[in-house]
Design a protein around this motif. Structure first.
Motif, short mmCIF file in Angstrom:
data_model
loop_
_atom_site.label_atom_id
_atom_site.label_comp_id
_atom_site.label_asym_id
_atom_site.label_seq_id
_atom_site.Cartn_x
_atom_site.Cartn_y
_atom_site.Cartn_z
N LEU A 146 0.83 -1.21 0.00
CA LEU A 146 0.00 0.00 0.00
C LEU A 146 0.87 1.26 0.00
O LEU A 146 0.56 2.23 -0.70
N GLU B 292 2.25 1.81 -3.44
CA GLU B 292 1.26 2.44 -4.33
C GLU B 292 1.21 3.96 -4.12
O GLU B 292 1.13 4.73 -5.08
N LEU B 293 1.27 4.37 -2.86
CA LEU B 293 1.22 5.79 -2.55
C LEU B 293 2.41 6.53 -3.13
O LEU B 293 2.27 7.58 -3.78
N ASP C 204 -5.45 8.33 -7.35
CA ASP C 204 -4.76 7.17 -6.77
C ASP C 204 -4.21 7.48 -5.39
O ASP C 204 -4.19 6.63 -4.50
N THR C 205 -3.74 8.73 -5.20
CA THR C 205 -3.27 9.12 -3.86
C THR C 205 -4.41 9.06 -2.85
O THR C 205 -4.25 8.52 -1.75
N SER D 290 -5.20 5.52 -2.02
CA SER D 290 -4.17 4.97 -1.14
C SER D 290 -4.37 5.43 0.30
O SER D 290 -4.22 4.64 1.24
N TRP D 291 -4.71 6.70 0.47
CA TRP D 291 -5.01 7.19 1.83
C TRP D 291 -6.12 6.37 2.47
O TRP D 291 -6.06 6.02 3.64
N LYS E 20 -6.94 3.38 2.02
CA LYS E 20 -6.49 2.05 2.42
C LYS E 20 -5.53 2.11 3.61
O LYS E 20 -5.61 1.29 4.53
#
Length: 368
Positions: free
Chosen positions: A279, A282-283, A308-309, A312-313, A315
């Motif tokens: 994760l 990804e960030l 996407d940011t 990611s937050w 998650k």
């Protein structure tokens, strides 16, 4: 008051002087203090000296009255044929006063000299104020407890204070307030990195339980758009900057801020954390893609990296994206625009990437 003299003033004097001998009235320091609550940057003696030195000016003097019509005694004394102001300086009271004394009242358009930008004192002073910071993608990777799991990039932009943006809205307003305590409400001179490190230290004294990430201080004090690469430290391992006019003006056009509710008092986004390596990776990669998209002026790539940011937050730190915010983005912004993200955790502004207008949005201007 002709403080912070600029090209717009000279163009005004040039045009006004075509009507006859030009006399310029200058507000006294004590009157300006009583009207505005602060003294001008340059003293009345220095302002008078500067104005008298301009070739379009026949003579200049300090206004002998007080208040908004401080020039009234001087109109009685000089008995001018015409009283000239520009659009910014026009008021009904001035026009009424001129009618009272039988003086022609003339309002000039604010037209710059050919080839020069339009200027006003209010705009000039605003642009000298302390800037704000936008985080475009990769936010939270600047915290060592995140980037020590996997390195990655944050992309930030320094923006002009074109308005007073809301507090607690993710534009580094807390860091900005400390910066104003250090330097006053003006952009500090000197080395960007030294200033950013000084601000970081001032905001994070020994014993502080939560350390503010350095993307805030760097974003406030480094001009343009900056990619900050973190690998487990409080300070980035590498900083790359884009300060060219073309890139910064492109970003200014395609970023739109739609106000949301500010973060509530006592809000803690760190109560739930899922610090898993895939994760975090990804960030950080969202930040990398954001930087590449900015350099290419790729609106689709920029929007995707912002979205996407945010995902990611959701998650990694679920409380940073409350359900009501996610619902608003999913219904109003994700379907119609290349991408969107909130300006900060838990609220602030929806930051939309779009080449077309966004309803209810305010515009930003990247400082370069």
């Amino acid at each position: 008051c002709y403080d912070l003299l600029h090209g717009g003033h000279i163009a005004f004097f040039k045009t006004a002087s075509a009507y006859g001998d030009l006399y310029v009235s200058i507000g006294k320091d004590d009157n300006l203090l009583s009207l505005k609550g602060k003294k001008p940057v340059f003293s009345e003696e220095e302002r008078l000296y500067i104005i008298k030195s301009i070739r379009y000016v026949y003579d200049a003097f300090l206004a002998s009255g007080m208040g908004l019509l401080d020039f009234e005694p001087d109109i009685k004394r000089l008995k001018p044929d015409i009283f000239i102001v520009n659009q910014d300086g026009h008021t009904p009271d001035k026009e009424i006063l001129c009618k009272k004394f039988g003086v022609q009242y003339l309002v000039l358009e604010r037209i710059p000299e050919p080839g020069l930008p339009a200027r006003s004192s209010s705009e000039t002073k605003r642009e000298m104020r302390f800037p704000y910071r936008l985080c475009l993608a990769g936010g939270w990777i600047d915290q060592p407890w995140v980037s020590e799991i996997h390195p990655g990039s944050v992309v930030v932009a320094q923006i002009w204070p074109t308005m007073d943006f809301n507090d607690r809205s993710g534009l580094a307003t807390s860091s900005r307030k400390i910066g104003i305590k250090l330097w006053g409400d003006k952009y500090p001179a000197g080395d960007h990195e030294e200033n950013a490190r000084l601000l970081f230290g001032a905001e994070n004294p020994p014993g502080k339980p939560y350390i503010s990430g350095s993307q805030d201080q760097i974003g406030l004090l480094y001009p343009g758009i900056n990619r900050l690469y973190y690998r487990g430290g409080y300070w980035p391992e590498k900083i790359e900057s884009a300060t060219d006019r073309e890139t910064c003006e492109w970003l200014s056009v395609v970023i739109h801020l739609v106000p949301l509710e500010p973060r509530p008092q006592g809000y803690d986004p760190l109560k739930i954390m899922n610090l898993e390596k895939p994760l975090i990776k990804e960030l950080g990669e969202a930040g990398d893609r954001c930087w590449e998209s900015v350099l290419k002026k790729d609106i689709k790539g920029l929007g995707r990296s912002m979205t996407d940011t945010l995902l990611s937050w959701k998650k990694i730190l679920p409380l940073t994206v409350p359900d009501w915010i996610m619902n608003e983005l999913e219904t109003k912004y994700f379907p119609d625009y290349p991408g969107a993200i909130t300006s900060g955790s838990g609220g602030g502004y929806v930051m939309v990437a779009s080449e077309k207008p966004v309803e209810g949005a305010v515009k930003i201007k990247v400082r370069y």
